[in-house]
Design a protein around this motif. Structure first.
Motif, short mmCIF file in Angstrom:
data_model
loop_
_atom_site.label_atom_id
_atom_site.label_comp_id
_atom_site.label_asym_id
_atom_site.label_seq_id
_atom_site.Cartn_x
_atom_site.Cartn_y
_atom_site.Cartn_z
N ALA A 220 0.81 -1.20 0.31
CA ALA A 220 -0.08 0.31 -0.41
C ALA A 220 1.34 1.28 0.23
O ALA A 220 0.60 2.37 -0.05
CB ALA A 220 -1.19 -0.12 1.72
N GLY A 221 1.97 1.30 0.69
CA GLY A 221 3.47 2.15 -0.33
C GLY A 221 2.98 2.95 1.37
O GLY A 221 3.69 4.06 1.67
N GLY A 222 3.07 2.21 2.67
CA GLY A 222 3.78 2.20 3.74
C GLY A 222 5.02 2.20 4.48
O GLY A 222 5.59 1.50 3.37
N HIS A 223 5.00 2.19 5.83
CA HIS A 223 6.12 1.99 5.84
C HIS A 223 5.62 0.46 6.94
O HIS A 223 4.46 1.16 7.53
CB HIS A 223 6.94 2.32 6.91
CG HIS A 223 6.87 4.11 5.58
ND1 HIS A 223 8.42 3.90 4.79
CD2 HIS A 223 6.38 5.93 5.79
CE1 HIS A 223 7.94 5.20 4.21
NE2 HIS A 223 7.18 6.09 5.19
N THR A 224 6.88 0.20 7.46
CA THR A 224 6.13 -1.41 7.94
C THR A 224 7.52 -1.75 9.22
O THR A 224 8.20 -1.34 8.95
CB THR A 224 6.26 -2.49 7.37
OG1 THR A 224 4.92 -3.27 8.19
CG2 THR A 224 7.55 -3.04 7.20
#
Ligand SMILES: [Zn+2]
Length: 278
Positions: A220-224
């Motif tokens: 989704a284009g986020g960080h983790t």
């Protein structure tokens, strides 16, 4: 260019012990060694708790000071994030280490249930922690255990209680709190984009859900976030051998989704943190 993905490694936490997985780093020396390997593997944020010698959680600023010093020496540039979570201390003890000015600290902005108790974050304590973070130039990472926490983070950012770039982490899969549910995840992403388009977000899944949430966040284009705090296993039958091993499997997901893994320089730029470590 595709946005680089920041990988945060939550090295220790306040719950897992050597009995759960001997690779959980407990002493400061073990924490520095484990973080160094995770940094080399691709993590750019270290989320840190400290422990007493009997493995119980601690809020002792002296332990945090030794850890910060070691990480700055052995992992130069890595973003050091201290936990102000409620399992390591009570009330203002939770923020006693903020005067050390780590790069970041976790900030809970509302209450919810945990597996066996209420996770209490009264408004007065939240405001005090946020204020201390501003005083010592510590960038908060808001822990969203619930949708209301996202709204609270946005309003604290709008009224100045949170300065700089807003960074929110969705925490999913804590028993009795928000489950790992794709519809909820997508609604969280949509809400962040709608209410705070200039913010950054990341997501963490607890236990066996870690891999699932890593995959969702990266796609989704986020960080983790990964690491032994949230999960001590590679799969149902195999313990993770180290924090670095969990980071490497997260790097693999980034490669599959054509997301470059953020260097510490890129992570600092994305989060609006100073380039140079003082
Ligand atoms: Zn933590």
């Amino acid at each position: 260019m595709t946005k680089p993905c920041i990988i945060c490694v939550a090295i220790t936490g306040s719950l897992p012990t050597k009995a759960n997985n001997p690779a959980v780093p407990i002493t400061v020396a073990e924490q520095i060694e484990s973080t160094h390997a995770a940094f080399e593997a691709g993590a750019s944020i270290a989320h840190c708790h400290v422990r007493n010698s009997d493995q119980s959680p601690s809020s002792n600023p002296e332990l945090f000071a030794r850890l910060l010093e070691g990480l700055r020496e052995h992992c130069p540039g890595m973003i050091v994030q201290f936990s102000t979570g409620g399992r390591s201390g009570a009330g203002k003890e939770r923020g006693g280490m903020l005067a050390l000015s780590p790069d970041m600290a976790s900030l809970s902005v509302g209450s919810n249930n945990f597996p066996t108790r209420v996770y209490e974050n009264p408004p007065e304590l939240i405001d005090w922690l946020a204020d201390e973070m501003q005083k010592y130039k510590v960038q908060p990472e808001v822990e969203a255990f619930d949708l209301s926490h996202i709204h609270q983070a946005v309003s604290m950012h709008a009224d100045g209680r949170i300065a700089g770039r807003l960074y929110v982490q969705f925490v999913m899969g804590v028993k009795n709190a928000t489950p790992v549910d794709k519809d909820i995840f997508e609604y969280y992403c949509k809400t962040m984009k709608r209410l705070s388009p200039d913010s950054e977000w990341c997501a963490a899944g607890i236990g066996r859900h870690q891999l699932t949430v890593n995959e969702w966040a990266i796609a989704a284009g986020g960080h983790t976030r990964t690491g032994l705090e949230d999960n001590v296993r590679l799969d149902r039958n195999t313990l993770a051998s180290s924090n670095a091993e969990l980071v490497l499997r997260t790097v693999d997901i980034c490669i599959r989704h054509h997301r470059p893994v953020a260097t510490w320089q890129q992570a600092r730029a994305l989060l609006g943190l100073a380039e140079v470590v003082s």
